[in-house]
Write a protein that holds these residues in place. Structure first.
Motif, mmCIF file in Angstrom:
data_model
loop_
_atom_site.group_PDB
_atom_site.id
_atom_site.type_symbol
_atom_site.label_atom_id
_atom_site.label_comp_id
_atom_site.label_asym_id
_atom_site.label_seq_id
_atom_site.Cartn_x
_atom_site.Cartn_y
_atom_site.Cartn_z
ATOM 1 N N SER A 185 56.973 10.611 -0.385
ATOM 2 C CA SER A 185 57.844 11.206 -1.417
ATOM 3 C C SER A 185 58.887 10.201 -1.899
ATOM 4 C CB SER A 185 58.600 12.423 -0.870
ATOM 5 O OG SER A 185 57.734 13.517 -0.724
ATOM 6 N N VAL A 237 58.609 6.875 -1.856
ATOM 7 C CA VAL A 237 57.953 5.838 -2.674
ATOM 8 C C VAL A 237 57.658 6.374 -4.085
ATOM 9 C CG1 VAL A 237 55.974 4.287 -2.879
ATOM 10 C CG2 VAL A 237 56.949 4.738 -0.627
ATOM 11 N N THR A 238 57.194 7.626 -4.171
ATOM 12 C CA THR A 238 56.885 8.171 -5.511
ATOM 13 C C THR A 238 58.145 8.247 -6.379
ATOM 14 O OG1 THR A 238 57.145 10.536 -4.950
ATOM 15 C CG2 THR A 238 54.970 9.565 -4.578
ATOM 16 N N SER A 239 59.278 8.540 -5.760
ATOM 17 C CA SER A 239 60.541 8.580 -6.513
ATOM 18 C C SER A 239 60.986 7.186 -6.936
ATOM 19 C CB SER A 239 61.649 9.185 -5.653
ATOM 20 O OG SER A 239 61.728 10.562 -5.827
ATOM 21 N N PHE A 240 60.859 6.230 -6.018
ATOM 22 C CA PHE A 240 61.252 4.848 -6.366
ATOM 23 C C PHE A 240 60.413 4.356 -7.554
ATOM 24 C CE2 PHE A 240 62.165 4.310 -1.533
ATOM 25 C CZ PHE A 240 63.431 4.842 -1.681
ATOM 26 N N ALA A 241 59.105 4.602 -7.502
ATOM 27 C CA ALA A 241 58.209 4.127 -8.549
ATOM 28 C C ALA A 241 58.482 4.835 -9.882
ATOM 29 C CB ALA A 241 56.751 4.325 -8.135
ATOM 30 N N LEU A 242 58.772 6.125 -9.801
ATOM 31 C CA LEU A 242 59.080 6.887 -11.022
ATOM 32 C C LEU A 242 60.347 6.349 -11.671
ATOM 33 C CD1 LEU A 242 58.394 9.304 -12.857
ATOM 34 C CD2 LEU A 242 59.798 10.731 -11.357
ATOM 35 N N SER A 243 61.334 6.107 -10.850
ATOM 36 C CA SER A 243 62.593 5.563 -11.363
ATOM 37 C C SER A 243 62.347 4.230 -12.058
ATOM 38 C CB SER A 243 63.560 5.382 -10.191
ATOM 39 O OG SER A 243 64.543 4.436 -10.515
ATOM 40 N N THR A 301 62.262 15.073 -9.315
ATOM 41 C CA THR A 301 61.244 14.132 -8.827
ATOM 42 C C THR A 301 61.813 12.728 -8.587
ATOM 43 O OG1 THR A 301 60.533 13.981 -11.132
ATOM 44 C CG2 THR A 301 59.134 15.234 -9.664
ATOM 45 N N ALA A 302 62.922 12.392 -9.250
ATOM 46 C CA ALA A 302 63.493 11.049 -9.084
ATOM 47 C C ALA A 302 64.724 11.052 -8.171
ATOM 48 C CB ALA A 302 63.853 10.459 -10.445
ATOM 49 N N LEU A 330 65.215 11.206 -4.979
ATOM 50 C CA LEU A 330 65.184 10.351 -3.789
ATOM 51 C C LEU A 330 65.321 8.867 -4.128
ATOM 52 C CD1 LEU A 330 62.359 12.128 -1.725
ATOM 53 C CD2 LEU A 330 64.828 12.443 -1.541
ATOM 54 N N ALA A 331 65.211 8.527 -5.416
ATOM 55 C CA ALA A 331 65.394 7.130 -5.818
ATOM 56 C C ALA A 331 66.845 6.681 -5.665
ATOM 57 C CB ALA A 331 64.915 6.908 -7.246
#
Lengths: 289, 289
Positions: B186, B188-194, B218-219, B221-222
């Motif tokens: 979760s 990593v998906t936020s970091f990548a989305l950001s 969704t972002a 956790l970034a």
């Protein structure tokens, strides 16, 4: 004044609820929904005063707000405009704008239509999902305002003001591109995350005992309605595909950093992603009501 | 009774705050932090009574709770166990468990150590991020309970009970595998989305005006701390790499559905992902305090 909401789901239902509960009787709110049980529920929940047919709506309403899935908006909008007189306005509130605007580009009654997208929602759907305050303090986008008659635009602005929204203007292409990145992509990432974890769960029933608030936040949108979201993706495939591509590039980069044990690079990547904080600060959360 | 918290960030600080504010003076809460400004802040915020040195902590504490980044836990834990007497207990609260357990596997004082992971957190970090009720109603994992002396385990359970947590037991490998899927992925998906959205923003400053609650969720956790999360990924690379692989497979499938305009397949995929709702229902949100 009669305002009819076409499509009594999360968005249409929440607009109806706000108008019906807070206009102190100055607005009569009617509903149109092809699903009879949605209509009944909307009356029961006092979202609308009564449910009427599309023909009655076209005959009686001063304002019609179209809140069906976006592919349906595109289909029914020409028929609605065919039947509008010069003191009626149609406003759509769909999450994509290019195809909808294109569908009525040369319609003789284009001037009585306002293309809008109030940026608000939750992961729930149907009339039961309708809540007060969903739109309060949030942003609304209007596209091609120059194609709407000033008086029709003015009426639409009053509705969005009543909902507590600030309106911005974009052209439909810009709108669809931006939304692919800041909204549609977020939904795809949640759907994929959900399926990834469900796949692992087949072998291991215990895995979900360990899901916590971080997972809940990133997978929340995976509860969204498939009809609504399939239609949105269908109406914005090129920008969405481009956004998914850029996103997969970053996911692959994270995998590479992990596989190469490049923890200096990982620290740098996470720090880079942290720059999103400033953006997130400006986003108003939903108020419970 | 003296409990010392080593590492006064979000997790250590929140444990300290709870113990210091709600034990009615029955527990003296001290802190150890290699960052003097974190220590000062923790005293100022009344998370701990005072900040002491590691040597003082080892001499005076009945319980030591180690809440530093996981790579640091692994490094300092053997030294802490070297110095523990038979009436002292060390508990770690790190987000990975295999390498930490391995580091003290054959330590003569292994029995005075309890390996734990309270499943709670927010996207914020440092002593200022410490909040009451962070752990209330959430799950705690203890690994290798058979390696802790019953009386040491009992003491640890009392601490987690005090925090309002329910404790479950897993072996370290299972723990790290599960957490890769339901927590680390979760992030990593936020970091990548950001980063995806930040990349687009370079060309288009206006894009963030359109970010709404879905993106925020969704972002979120970034915003997480790069030191904490680089260390977690470093200590769980194999399972994380596997989880990212499965996830990329699903993201590619969504791109394919979009590119092939397969809307029947899209509807089916979103419907499949909807099955996560049951899981999400069981997750307790953070209570504001």
């Amino acid at each position: 004044m009669i305002i009819t909401i076409v499509g009594l789901g999360l968005i249409g239902g929440s607009i109806a609820k706000e108008l019906n509960n807070r206009s102190l009787g100055t607005i009569q709110v009617y509903g149109v929904d092809k699903n009879p049980s949605h209509g009944e529920k909307a009356v029961e929940l006092k979202l609308v005063e009564k449910v009427i047919s599309m023909e009655e709506a076209l005959a009686e309403s001063e304002v019609m707000i179209i809140a069906t899935p976006v592919n349906i908006i595109e289909k029914i909008l020409p028929h609605i405009l065919d039947n509008l007189s010069d003191n009626q306005v149609a406003i759509d509130v769909g999450s994509t704008k290019s195809d909808i605007c294109l569908a009525v580009k040369d319609h003789p009654n284009r001037k009585r239509f306002v293309a809008a997208h109030p940026l608000a929602g939750t992961e729930f759907s149907g009339p039961e999902a309708a809540i007060l305050n969903l739109f309060h303090g949030k942003k609304n986008i209007i596209c091609e305002k120059e194609k709407s008659e000033p008086e029709a635009l003015e009426k639409a602005l009053k509705v969005f003001e009543f909902l507590g929204m600030n309106t911005f203007y974009l052209n439909p292409e810009e709108h669809d591109k931006h939304l692919a990145y800041v909204s549609h992509l977020s939904h795809v990432t949640s759907f994929a995350l959900s399926q990834t974890v469900l796949e692992i769960e087949k072998d291991d029933k215990q895995i979900f005992n360990l899901a916590s608030t971080g997972f809940a936040s990133t997978a929340r949108l995976a509860k969204c309605n498939p009809t609504t979201w399939t239609a949105i993706f269908e109406k914005n495939p090129d920008y969405l595909s481009e956004a998914i591509d850029v996103y997969i590039k970053y996911m692959k980069k994270y995998k590479e950093l992990v596989d190469q044990r490049d923890w200096t690079g990982m620290y740098a990547a996470i720090s880079e992603s942290n720059k999103i904080s400033g953006v997130l600060k400006g986003i108003k959360q939903n108020i419970k009501s």
